[in-house]
Design an enzyme around this catalytic site. Sequence first.
Site, PDB file in Angstrom:
ATOM      1  N   HIS A   1       6.884  22.444  71.458  1.00 36.10           N
ATOM      2  CA  HIS A   1       5.404  21.962  71.248  1.00 36.10           C
ATOM      3  C   HIS A   1       5.189  21.509  69.840  1.00 36.10           C
ATOM      4  CE1 HIS A   1       4.889  24.354  74.941  1.00 36.10           C
ATOM      5  NE2 HIS A   1       5.633  25.382  74.460  1.00 36.10           N
TER       6      HIS A   1
ATOM      7  N   ARG B   1      15.691  46.508  93.101  1.00 42.80           N
ATOM      8  CA  ARG B   1      15.472  46.164  94.472  1.00 42.80           C
ATOM      9  C   ARG B   1      14.543  45.073  94.723  1.00 42.80           C
ATOM     10  NH1 ARG B   1      16.178  51.638  94.718  1.00 42.80           N
ATOM     11  NH2 ARG B   1      14.182  52.112  94.311  1.00 42.80           N
TER      12      ARG B   1
ATOM     13  N   ASP C   1      16.372  33.348  69.847  1.00 41.77           N
ATOM     14  CA  ASP C   1      15.987  33.371  68.779  1.00 41.77           C
ATOM     15  C   ASP C   1      16.161  34.669  67.943  1.00 41.77           C
ATOM     16  OD1 ASP C   1      13.929  34.159  69.920  1.00 41.77           O
ATOM     17  OD2 ASP C   1      12.218  33.073  69.063  1.00 41.77           O
ATOM     18  N   GLY C   2      16.357  35.674  68.957  1.00 37.50           N
ATOM     19  CA  GLY C   2      16.402  37.061  68.222  1.00 37.50           C
ATOM     20  C   GLY C   2      14.961  37.814  68.324  1.00 37.50           C
TER      21      GLY C   2
ATOM     22  N   ASP D   1      11.271  26.412  72.224  1.00 38.68           N
ATOM     23  CA  ASP D   1       9.909  26.617  72.364  1.00 38.68           C
ATOM     24  C   ASP D   1       9.226  26.709  71.263  1.00 38.68           C
ATOM     25  OD1 ASP D   1       7.575  27.400  73.672  1.00 38.68           O
ATOM     26  OD2 ASP D   1       8.044  29.221  74.292  1.00 38.68           O
TER      27      ASP D   1
ATOM     28  N   ALA E   1       3.647  33.980  70.907  1.00 34.85           N
ATOM     29  CA  ALA E   1       3.024  32.652  71.087  1.00 34.85           C
ATOM     30  C   ALA E   1       4.146  31.521  70.488  1.00 34.85           C
ATOM     31  CB  ALA E   1       1.909  32.386  70.291  1.00 34.85           C
TER      32      ALA E   1
END
Length: 380
Positions: free
Chosen positions: A60, A222, A243-244, A269, A305
């Site tokens: 982003h 299940r 990224d941990g 991300d 975020a």
Amino acid sequence: MLLLEGGRIVTPDGVLSPGWIRLAGDVIDAVGSGDPHEQLPAVDLRGQWVLPGFVDVHVHGGGGASFTEGTSDQARQAAAFHGGQGSTTVLASLVTAPLAELEARAGLLGGLADDGVIAGLHLEGPFLSPARRGAQDPRHMIAPDVAVFERLHAAARGHLRVITLAPELPGAFAVIQAATRAGVTVAVGHTDATAEVTLAAIDAGATHATHLFNGMRPPHHREPGAVGALLDRDEVTCEVIADGVHLDDIMVRLTARAAGPGRLVLVSDAMAAAGMPDGSYQLGSQRVSVAGGVARLLEDRAAIAGSTATLADVVRHAVAAGLPVSDVAAAASTTPARVLGLADRTGALSPGLSADLVVCDDDFRPRAVMRHGEWLTAPP
Ligand SMILES: [Zn+2]
């Protein structure tokens, strides 16, 4: 012609140590091991790793700039930031926003794709489930609608590559079919879907998982949910944010084993705060606070975020978590290039492909980056 020699060259057929790469302009001309026995201008990369340029299909922003808001120059700045960190190919990801805004952003980013700055667009929304919204704004999430998809597709002028949607929403299957017909990759994400619904979405054309585990109902033995169904099907490529922060390393290793390097896709991300100090940032309409490198919504501190990692950080973390270097290179470059339909142009250190590469030190920190045969950062 230029030779890069002496490094540990990570190719699809294994690591050549030492190896060499011969470049002809912006293309990889040949790759080999040992001594090249050629009198050509050469760069000595002894003691360094050479990986294919990273292909980040979920990003982003970064370096203080965003794809989700701001000017075209700021979007270029975000792409340049990631390029300098090794991501020689990036797909610009938008988040859920009012339609008119998404249309305008798609137009602006389409221009950058025309110029070759980004590889295209990823629409992460607006057809997402508020139940699994993560850091996205639920006020602008809408039911899947083919006419809306067509509008956004047209606005991006052929550069829309991936759309993330929640297949359990009414109207989702018509959009999956329309997107697939238009050559747009359908990704399942930000979804509360069961395994059964997810399998039906895959049958309808979905082939990609947006940050597996994050923004999905947790798998149950299940009711394996979207996670189980997406991992189970061979035609689906699976993003992980290794990224941990977003995933425990155990889940990264389990996913890597289940998916294999041909289906695992490492993504950053990243949002604007990647490469920047802690502080306040924006992700679409949402205000984000970054502390200790972890980005959270200001209004809902439980919601992570996006990340502040680059794909190089994710690569380093994945290697430290125990994934083989060759598999990491496949998941950071080769497989995502295939997701974008660019496997014949980039994503591997193979003859005939674009000279896109990252030189890393022993700790997998990027020391030099080449894109299309030009050094973005020169070797030390
Ligand atoms: Zn995202």
